[in-house]
Design an enzyme around this catalytic site. Structure first.
Site, mmCIF file in Angstrom:
data_model
loop_
_atom_site.group_PDB
_atom_site.id
_atom_site.type_symbol
_atom_site.label_atom_id
_atom_site.label_comp_id
_atom_site.label_asym_id
_atom_site.label_seq_id
_atom_site.Cartn_x
_atom_site.Cartn_y
_atom_site.Cartn_z
ATOM 1 N N LYS A 37 26.142 93.240 48.960
ATOM 2 C CA LYS A 37 26.957 93.496 47.763
ATOM 3 C C LYS A 37 26.128 93.236 46.502
ATOM 4 C CE LYS A 37 28.831 88.788 48.075
ATOM 5 N NZ LYS A 37 29.956 87.974 48.623
ATOM 6 N N TYR A 244 12.149 77.699 18.951
ATOM 7 C CA TYR A 244 13.405 77.547 18.210
ATOM 8 C C TYR A 244 13.905 76.109 18.283
ATOM 9 C CZ TYR A 244 14.076 82.562 17.595
ATOM 10 O OH TYR A 244 13.950 83.870 17.223
HETATM 11 C C1 LIG Z 1 29.448 87.171 49.682
HETATM 12 C C2 LIG Z 1 30.094 86.921 50.987
HETATM 13 C C3 LIG Z 1 29.333 86.508 52.091
HETATM 14 C C4 LIG Z 1 27.864 86.149 51.982
HETATM 15 O O1 LIG Z 1 27.763 84.875 51.393
HETATM 16 P P1 LIG Z 1 26.329 84.157 51.263
HETATM 17 O O2 LIG Z 1 26.659 82.807 50.764
HETATM 18 O O3 LIG Z 1 25.549 84.958 50.285
HETATM 19 O O4 LIG Z 1 25.718 84.174 52.605
HETATM 20 C C5 LIG Z 1 29.966 86.409 53.313
HETATM 21 N N1 LIG Z 1 31.286 86.667 53.443
HETATM 22 C C6 LIG Z 1 32.052 87.041 52.388
HETATM 23 C C7 LIG Z 1 33.494 87.311 52.599
HETATM 24 C C8 LIG Z 1 31.489 87.164 51.126
HETATM 25 O O5 LIG Z 1 32.248 87.510 50.085
#
Ligand SMILES: *Cc1c(COP(=O)(O)O)cnc(C)c1O
Length: 349
Positions: A37, A244
């Site tokens: 994702k 800064y």
């Molecule tokens: C994003 C997500 C994962 C992966 O999580 P990580 O901590 O990046 O391994 C797994 N299951 C669901 C439902 C998620 O939303």
């Protein structure tokens, strides 16, 4: 020096190595739903689909659009993890053979209509209280308790194995499982869970961040190198102030280098003095406030440091966690927030 630019070099050989490290912790029959994702956590969805097709058993994303993109180049299972909400979207799932998550009772009417055409992951809320069907609503999903479907949940504290909520969630998941036919497949673990609770791995694990080397377990390496070039060097006397706000006042003669990137590239503006970077294989550190397009680093002790040299902000040699831990940040957020202007290069796709 050619025109400098900030660069993100992503090495898919390292991502595949990280997947092997994850697998080495699990039983060989356990399948990997690689989570890609948010543009593969900043590693490019399309490149990931090409580079990982032989290393994982399926792809997990959030949105239907992402799932359709993967389907253009892979025939592996694809899971739309936040589900879909209209009959048009269900038709698209059917046409493209995409799996989806049912996490709410409001999805049930449409899901029932499509139950013979689609494969569903039924997500139960075991205690995280974000998405998921409540345990006392689960009986209404009985029409979906089919062997081709998967019962899943998501852990709130997988990265903290001491937290009692983990045990509560495992118990609740068992309770949910006992309401089903007990012949569906099961999926509980994300990355941290795969390392901390391998005995809860069941049929599918869902690692995301571990594939990219963004959590701290032995054998994992940060697969992205974020680097830029030095465009200026300043030799300062004692008691001069830097950047800064003049946040830093030198305690002795100090040589600083100015690096061609800043928070507009995705480097955290809040990075404190002492945040590690690497120049010419030497450890160096941030000195002074990060600005939009520039970062200043202390190169007093680095011999032969010159304009045009590369500064690594994180890389396989300097875990992104060095930065996030010092600064109270998340590797997930840094990886997904790299800005468009950073030049991308992909190795071993
Ligand atoms: C994003 C997500 C994962 C992966 O999580 P990580 O901590 O990046 O391994 C797994 N299951 C669901 C439902 C998620 O939303």
């Amino acid at each position: 020096m050619i025109e400098p630019n900030s660069e993100l070099v992503i090495d898919y050989e390292l991502v595949r190595n990280n997947i092997q490290v994850i697998k080495s912790n699990l039983s060989p029959s356990c399948k990997i739903m690689g989570i890609i994702k948010s543009n593969a956590y900043g590693h490019d969805l399309e490149k990931a689909t090409h580079a990982l097709d032989d290393s994982i058993d399926g792809y997990g994303v959030v949105r239907l659009q992402e799932a359709l993109k993967i389907r253009e180049s892979s025939s592996k299972p694809v899971l739309a993890m936040q589900g879909v909400y209209s009959s048009d979207a269900y038709d698209a799932l059917k046409k493209n053979n995409i799996w989806s998550v049912i996490h709410s009772i409001s999805q049930l009417p449409l899901a029932k209509q499509y139950k013979d055409d689609l494969l569903f992951w039924i997500k139960v809320n075991t205690g995280m209280n974000r998405l998921g069907i409540r345990l006392n609503e689960l009986d209404q999903f009985e029409p979906l308790f089919k062997d081709s479907n998967v019962l899943m949940t998501h852990l709130a504290c997988a990265d903290n194995p001491e937290d009692a909520l983990n045990i509560t969630q495992f118990k609740n998941f068992d309770y949910a499982w006992n309401q089903t036919t007990k012949s569906m497949q099961r999926s509980v673990l994300n990355s941290a869970g795969a390392f901390n609770f391998p005995d809860q791995a069941y049929d599918w694990v869902r690692p995301g961040i571990a594939m990219y080397g963004g959590i701290d377990f032995p054998g994992l390496k940060t697969a992205m190198t974020f680097r830029s070039q030095i465009i200026s060097i300043q030799s300062l006397d004692k008691d001069e102030r830097i950047g800064y706000g003049g946040r830093v006042k030198t305690k002795q003669r100090t040589k600083i280098a100015i690096v061609y990137c800043g928070y507009a590239d995705g480097f955290p503006q809040t990075a404190i003095d002492g945040t590690s970077v690497i120049v010419n294989s030497h450890q160096s550190q941030i000195i002074g406030r990060v600005s939009m397009d520039l970062i200043s680093i202390d190169v007093t002790d680095i011999p032969e440091c010159k304009i045009g040299d590369w500064c690594e902000l994180w890389s396989p040699n300097l875990s992104i966690l060095e930065n996030t831990k010092k600064n109270g940040l998340l590797s997930y957020e840094l990886m997904t927030k790299m800005s468009q202007r950073v030049k991308r290069e992909y190795l071993n796709i």
